[in-house]
Design a protein around this motif. Structure first.
Motif, mmCIF file in Angstrom:
data_model
loop_
_atom_site.group_PDB
_atom_site.id
_atom_site.type_symbol
_atom_site.label_atom_id
_atom_site.label_comp_id
_atom_site.label_asym_id
_atom_site.label_seq_id
_atom_site.Cartn_x
_atom_site.Cartn_y
_atom_site.Cartn_z
ATOM 1 N N LYS A 8 0.859 -1.181 0.000
ATOM 2 C CA LYS A 8 0.000 0.000 0.000
ATOM 3 C C LYS A 8 0.897 1.235 0.000
ATOM 4 C CE LYS A 8 -4.184 1.818 2.106
ATOM 5 N NZ LYS A 8 -4.887 1.697 0.812
ATOM 6 N N GLY A 9 0.382 2.340 -0.494
ATOM 7 C CA GLY A 9 1.167 3.567 -0.467
ATOM 8 C C GLY A 9 1.723 3.927 -1.827
ATOM 9 N N SER A 10 2.986 4.373 -1.853
ATOM 10 C CA SER A 10 3.555 4.923 -3.080
ATOM 11 C C SER A 10 3.677 3.891 -4.199
ATOM 12 C CB SER A 10 4.930 5.532 -2.791
ATOM 13 O OG SER A 10 5.828 4.547 -2.317
ATOM 14 N N GLU A 12 1.566 1.357 -4.603
ATOM 15 C CA GLU A 12 0.263 0.710 -4.779
ATOM 16 C C GLU A 12 -0.240 0.785 -6.217
ATOM 17 O OE1 GLU A 12 -4.196 1.052 -2.739
ATOM 18 O OE2 GLU A 12 -2.470 2.103 -1.891
ATOM 19 N N ARG A 32 -9.583 2.308 -0.135
ATOM 20 C CA ARG A 32 -9.235 2.237 1.288
ATOM 21 C C ARG A 32 -9.355 0.827 1.858
ATOM 22 N NH1 ARG A 32 -12.040 7.710 3.882
ATOM 23 N NH2 ARG A 32 -10.973 9.213 2.522
ATOM 24 N N TYR A 34 -8.406 -2.868 2.670
ATOM 25 C CA TYR A 34 -7.177 -3.640 2.813
ATOM 26 C C TYR A 34 -7.354 -5.086 2.340
ATOM 27 C CZ TYR A 34 -5.263 0.224 5.513
ATOM 28 O OH TYR A 34 -4.798 1.455 5.890
ATOM 29 N N ARG A 50 1.188 -1.987 4.328
ATOM 30 C CA ARG A 50 2.361 -1.147 4.172
ATOM 31 C C ARG A 50 3.579 -2.015 3.846
ATOM 32 N NH1 ARG A 50 1.463 3.924 3.209
ATOM 33 N NH2 ARG A 50 3.546 4.410 3.988
ATOM 34 N N THR A 68 7.526 -6.364 -1.935
ATOM 35 C CA THR A 68 8.055 -5.304 -1.092
ATOM 36 C C THR A 68 9.400 -4.899 -1.661
ATOM 37 O OG1 THR A 68 8.539 -4.627 1.191
ATOM 38 C CG2 THR A 68 9.230 -6.845 0.542
ATOM 39 N N LYS A 90 7.491 3.642 -8.430
ATOM 40 C CA LYS A 90 6.339 4.537 -8.522
ATOM 41 C C LYS A 90 6.456 5.547 -9.661
ATOM 42 C CE LYS A 90 8.131 7.694 -4.958
ATOM 43 N NZ LYS A 90 7.867 8.304 -3.649
ATOM 44 N N GLU A 123 13.453 6.712 8.355
ATOM 45 C CA GLU A 123 12.484 5.621 8.495
ATOM 46 C C GLU A 123 13.180 4.267 8.498
ATOM 47 O OE1 GLU A 123 8.984 5.812 6.012
ATOM 48 O OE2 GLU A 123 9.183 7.985 5.777
ATOM 49 N N TYR A 145 8.533 9.223 10.880
ATOM 50 C CA TYR A 145 7.281 8.597 10.450
ATOM 51 C C TYR A 145 6.649 9.389 9.305
ATOM 52 C CZ TYR A 145 8.120 6.163 14.796
ATOM 53 O OH TYR A 145 8.702 5.417 15.790
ATOM 54 N N GLY A 146 7.516 9.946 8.463
ATOM 55 C CA GLY A 146 7.040 10.704 7.321
ATOM 56 C C GLY A 146 7.609 12.106 7.292
#
Length: 291
Positions: A8-10, A12, A32, A34, A50, A68, A90, A123, A145-146
């Motif tokens: 999930k995320g960049s 995805e 949204r 999962y 994630r 991953t 991405k 991170e 955390y970002g």
């Protein structure tokens, strides 16, 4: 048969596009959600989580197969089996890098120049600690955390972060001091599941489809007809993966030619083929290329 976990995320969107090209379309109720599904008899459960969590879940046997980055496999030090790199990300097909960056006006030119107690936000705390220990640098590593890049220089002195093109670093007035790791996305498996012959065969089938879809990117199939007298001139111009396919047509005066060529440059190749005597030229998209 297989339980699959996707990032999930960049990554995805790019991952879902790849699975769609491989005829393994991922379906879910909303962006949204999962939980997802793939209409394939080899895959009976799909989750979207994630990417930093995926190596650990695979090692623990919560999933059989997943996607991953090598960065997170290294950070978590997870014992998983790699079925190979999937060269997509991405923004480009290039790998991402885990880099150490400092402000443009910082006096340090190498990692060894960093002073004792330097504050580094990241991170990837485990990966960073191992890297610093290797270079004999005693630093204060602050988990992030970002928005890691935004913390320099007010909160920390340097960062360890991912970059693909470097544009965000430049925008934030940062320069790269060193590269800790070059990371592609990988298809990885739980070790016990991989040792099961049936599951391993299913994993290898999925890997074949994904790699075929990646290999097809940026290529098209050209088909054309050409008279016998112009055939050699066309063959001298047209590129191919190995050699073009040439087939005599009924009547004996013409040949059909097929070749997989790079999409980049086809805008100049087609007029050149036409000038060399080719006609009835077709440009056809390719979904997969499998050796």
């Amino acid at each position: 048969m297989l339980s699959l976990v996707l990032p999930k995320g960049s990554l995805e969107k790019a991952t879902f596009e790849l699975f769609n090209a491989a005829d393994l379309t991922v379906r879910r109720a909303s962006d949204r959600d999962y939980r997802a599904s793939i209409d394939d008899p080899r895959i009976d459960r799909v989750r979207v989580l994630r990417p930093q969590e995926i190596p650990t879940y695979l090692e623990q046997g919560l999933f059989d197969l997943g996607i991953t980055g090598r960065d997170w496999i290294t950070e978590t030090d997870a014992d998983v089996v790699s079925l190979g790199e999937l060269k997509y990300s991405k923004a480009t097909s290039n790998p991402v890098r885990v880099i150490m960056a400092v402000p443009n006006d910082a006096p340090w030119q190498t990692v060894s120049d960093l002073p004792e107690g330097v504050r580094i936000s990241t991170e990837f705390p485990a990966l960073t600690e191992r890297f610093l220990a290797k270079h004999g640098v005693k630093a204060r590593v602050v988990p992030s955390y970002g928005a890691t890049e935004a913390k320099v220089p007010d909160i920390v002195d340097a960062i360890v972060d991912l970059t693909e093109t470097g544009s965000s670093l430049r925008k934030n007035g940062l320069r790269i001091l060193d590269t800790l790791l070059t990371s592609y996305t990988e298809l990885v498996a739980n070790r016990e599941a991989y040792e099961d012959a049936d599951k391993r065969a299913a994993m290898e089938d999925i890997a074949l489809l994904l790699q075929g879809a990646i290999r097809a990117r940026g290529n098209v199939l050209l088909k054309l007809n050409v008279e016998n007298g112009a055939l050699q001139g066309v063959l001298d111009i047209i590129p191919s993966m190995s050699s073009p396919t040439v087939t005599p047509l009924a009547g004996g005066e013409m040949h059909a030619v097929e070749s997989v060529v790079a999409k980049h440059g086809v805008n100049t190749l087609i007029p050149a083929l036409k000038a060399a005597g080719a006609r009835d030229i077709l440009e056809i998209p390719i979904s997969k290329i499998v050796d």
